[in-house]
Design an enzyme around this catalytic site. Structure first.
Site, short mmCIF file in Angstrom:
data_model
loop_
_atom_site.label_atom_id
_atom_site.label_comp_id
_atom_site.label_asym_id
_atom_site.label_seq_id
_atom_site.Cartn_x
_atom_site.Cartn_y
_atom_site.Cartn_z
CE LYS A 208 -4.04 -2.25 0.51
NZ LYS A 208 -3.46 -3.68 0.52
C1 LIG Z 1 -4.37 -4.92 0.33
C2 LIG Z 1 -3.71 -5.99 0.19
C3 LIG Z 1 -3.91 -6.86 -0.78
C4 LIG Z 1 -4.92 -6.85 -1.77
O1 LIG Z 1 -4.69 -5.81 -2.71
P1 LIG Z 1 -6.03 -5.06 -3.56
O2 LIG Z 1 -5.57 -4.26 -4.35
O3 LIG Z 1 -7.02 -4.77 -2.60
O4 LIG Z 1 -6.47 -6.46 -4.18
C5 LIG Z 1 -3.07 -8.27 -0.86
N1 LIG Z 1 -2.08 -8.17 0.07
C6 LIG Z 1 -1.97 -7.29 1.02
C7 LIG Z 1 -0.73 -7.65 1.87
C8 LIG Z 1 -2.60 -6.16 1.09
O5 LIG Z 1 -2.12 -5.27 1.93
#
Ligand SMILES: *Cc1c(COP(=O)(O)O)cnc(C)c1O
Length: 511
Positions: free
Chosen positions: A113
């Site tokens: 993120k």
């Molecule tokens: C947010 C997240 C995901 C999923 O990603 P999306 O963009 O919501 O599909 C997968 N793994 C981790 C560690 C995340 O923080």
């Protein structure tokens, strides 16, 4: 370039406007009016560039109303060397001659993120200044675990912003929770919700389109925006790392310019994999987009049947950031699949709201299948993937990435496709060390051990250092303790922003 909404394609807004706004007022998501293309020369040029310079090439294709100088400043502020713990920003690790891992967790909160949330605040505040907007931006965030902390880090103490993060009570890992509830900063608020991520995300999306709420906020000199991946400003920086991975694969001679490769993405809200879809469409030669789900396998079922159906049990898993049934960003893909018909998207979204499911028409479904392959891993399979990867490659992956690895193996088995593959690793194993240790050393290894002992064991077997931000959690004070029931989210926001005239009616719901 202007932007339209998936539910109103007559709309025309600049990228600055839509990044400030987050979601369209009728509930649709903003999308670019056309998909720009990388030129052959761009690819050639990028071979000699670092991550920041590549980011400029990609962002400037989409954010055409930002000046070159603004974009370059924004990019250098986001991808600083003191923010990311390795100079490549998103490094590739070769597991074998066909499988490459891109580690997207070298930022301040140790999950992917950060790749977008380190830059979004700068995009938003620059957009506000350049459009002469002096309203305070109130960022509402629904988090399944990682977005919350990344948004708090990205926006903390950023002038002209407030951040309010909602996370499902008991629905995030202990480390994820500690990271959020110890957050410092003068403009940050963290609230636990008695409900799951979908409840939280739905409530937050409702607030964004609540005209009365928006008017009252406006009177107080504030406006809402979103730091969830429904905001285009989150998605566009995610396209960059797929382009960058392709260039790295060419530079390391794993691929020749033009060779196709597959991408595996551990998926929840469909943001990350959607960025890969856009990367493919701007000209990165991606073959299949392999969508990996956990036991909440609504997406892999959708890809395999054409029916999206949320009438099913919700599971709390060891990959909590993927515990999602309503994947918001899928709406942007649907818009492309049906030939950009806003009316069709509205119909599907209405079905989803009213009966909890919708079915694609044959043509859209055929198009979907041409790009995507879907599979899932249950809890045992996730643990097995962590263990087997460690035994085979001496590489330690977190449970989200392990879901991807399991599905990658299934895909190869099912299709015989042996094109080179990029698996994006979405979190540091330290963030989910308990389950990682359980997988590798067995359940006895963590018995009676606290968080911090677990981190140390993982450090000793991995040879990697415990990330400082996790080690420091031990000495931090818990500053955010509010818990609110899911139907009081809007009330909690009013309280936090002081909009309810000082009446605090939430004593029954706050512990
Ligand atoms: C947010 C997240 C995901 C999923 O990603 P999306 O963009 O919501 O599909 C997968 N793994 C981790 C560690 C995340 O923080």
């Amino acid at each position: 370039m202007v932007y339209l909404s998936t539910r109103d394609s007559s709309l025309q807004k600049s990228s600055m406007e839509i990044i400030k706004q987050g979601i369209s007022i009728e509930g649709g998501l903003f999308v670019p009016e056309y998909i720009p293309k990388l030129k052959k020369q761009d690819i050639e040029d990028m071979r000699k560039m670092d991550y920041r310079q590549r980011a400029y090439r990609v962002l400037s294709l989409f954010l055409t109303d930002f000046s070159q100088e603004d974009l370059e400043n924004i990019i250098s502020a986001a991808y600083r060397n003191d923010n990311f713990d390795c100079p490549e920003i998103a490094p590739l690790v070769k597991l074998d001659s066909n499988l490459f891992i891109q580690e997207l967790w070298h930022g301040p909160t140790y999950a992917f993120k950060d790749m977008a949330l380190q830059i979004l605040p700068h995009l938003m505040t620059t957009a506000a200044v350049r459009t002469g907007d002096d309203k305070e931006i109130v960022i509402l965030v629904a988090t399944s675990g990682d977005t919350g902390k990344a948004a708090l880090e990205g926006f903390k103490d950023v002038d002209g912003t407030q951040v309010v993060v909602f996370y499902p009570h008991g629905g995030v890992s202990n480390i994820q929770r500690l990271q959020m509830v110890t957050q410092e900063g003068k403009n940050v608020h963290v609230v636990a919700i008695e409900g799951n991520f979908d409840d939280t995300q739905t409530a937050v999306k409702t607030i964004f389109t609540d005209r009365e709420f928006i008017r009252s906020l406006d009177k107080h000199g504030k406006k809402f925006s979103s730091a969830n991946s429904i905001n285009w400003g989150r998605l566009v920086p995610q396209i960059v790392y797929y382009v960058s991975a392709y260039i790295d694969l060419i530079n390391s001679q794993a691929l020749e310019d033009g060779d196709e490769f597959n991408v595996v993405v551990p998926t929840g809200n469909f943001g990350n994999i959607l960025a890969a879809y856009y990367a493919k469409n701007i000209g990165v030669p991606i073959g299949k987009l392999i969508c990996a789900s956990n036991s909440n396998n609504v997406l892999s079922d959708f890809i395999n049947t054409g029916v999206y159906n949320i009438n099913r049990e919700f599971y709390r898993t060891i990959s909590p950031s993927m515990d999602i049934l309503i994947s918001s960003n899928l709406e942007r893909l649907l818009f492309e699949l049906c030939g950009r018909q806003d009316e069709q998207v509205r119909k599907w979204m209405q079905d989803l709201k009213e009966i909890g499911q919708y079915k694609l028409d044959d043509q859209s479904y055929k198009k979907l299948k041409s790009h995507l392959w879907g599979g899932y891993a249950n809890e045992e399979q996730t643990l097995a993937a962590i263990r087997d990867t460690y035994n085979q490659y001496d590489y330690i992956m977190d449970p989200h990435t392990a879901v991807g690895k399991w599905v990658y193996d299934e895909y190869k088995e099912a299709t015989g496709d042996n094109r080179k593959t990029l698996l994006v690793s979405t979190a540091s194993p330290f963030k989910f060390h308990e389950d990682v240790l359980r997988a590798i050393l067995g359940p006895e290894s963590i018995k009676d051990k606290d968080e911090f002992e677990g981190l140390e064991i993982l450090e000793s077997i991995s040879g990697m250092e415990i990330p400082s931000g996790l080690k420091d959690l031990k000495s931090k004070t818990i500053v955010h303790k509010t818990v609110v029931s899911k139907d009081k989210i809007s009330h909690a926001v009013k309280n936090i922003l002081g909009l309810d005239g000082g009446r605090h009616e939430d004593s029954d719901s706050t512990i």
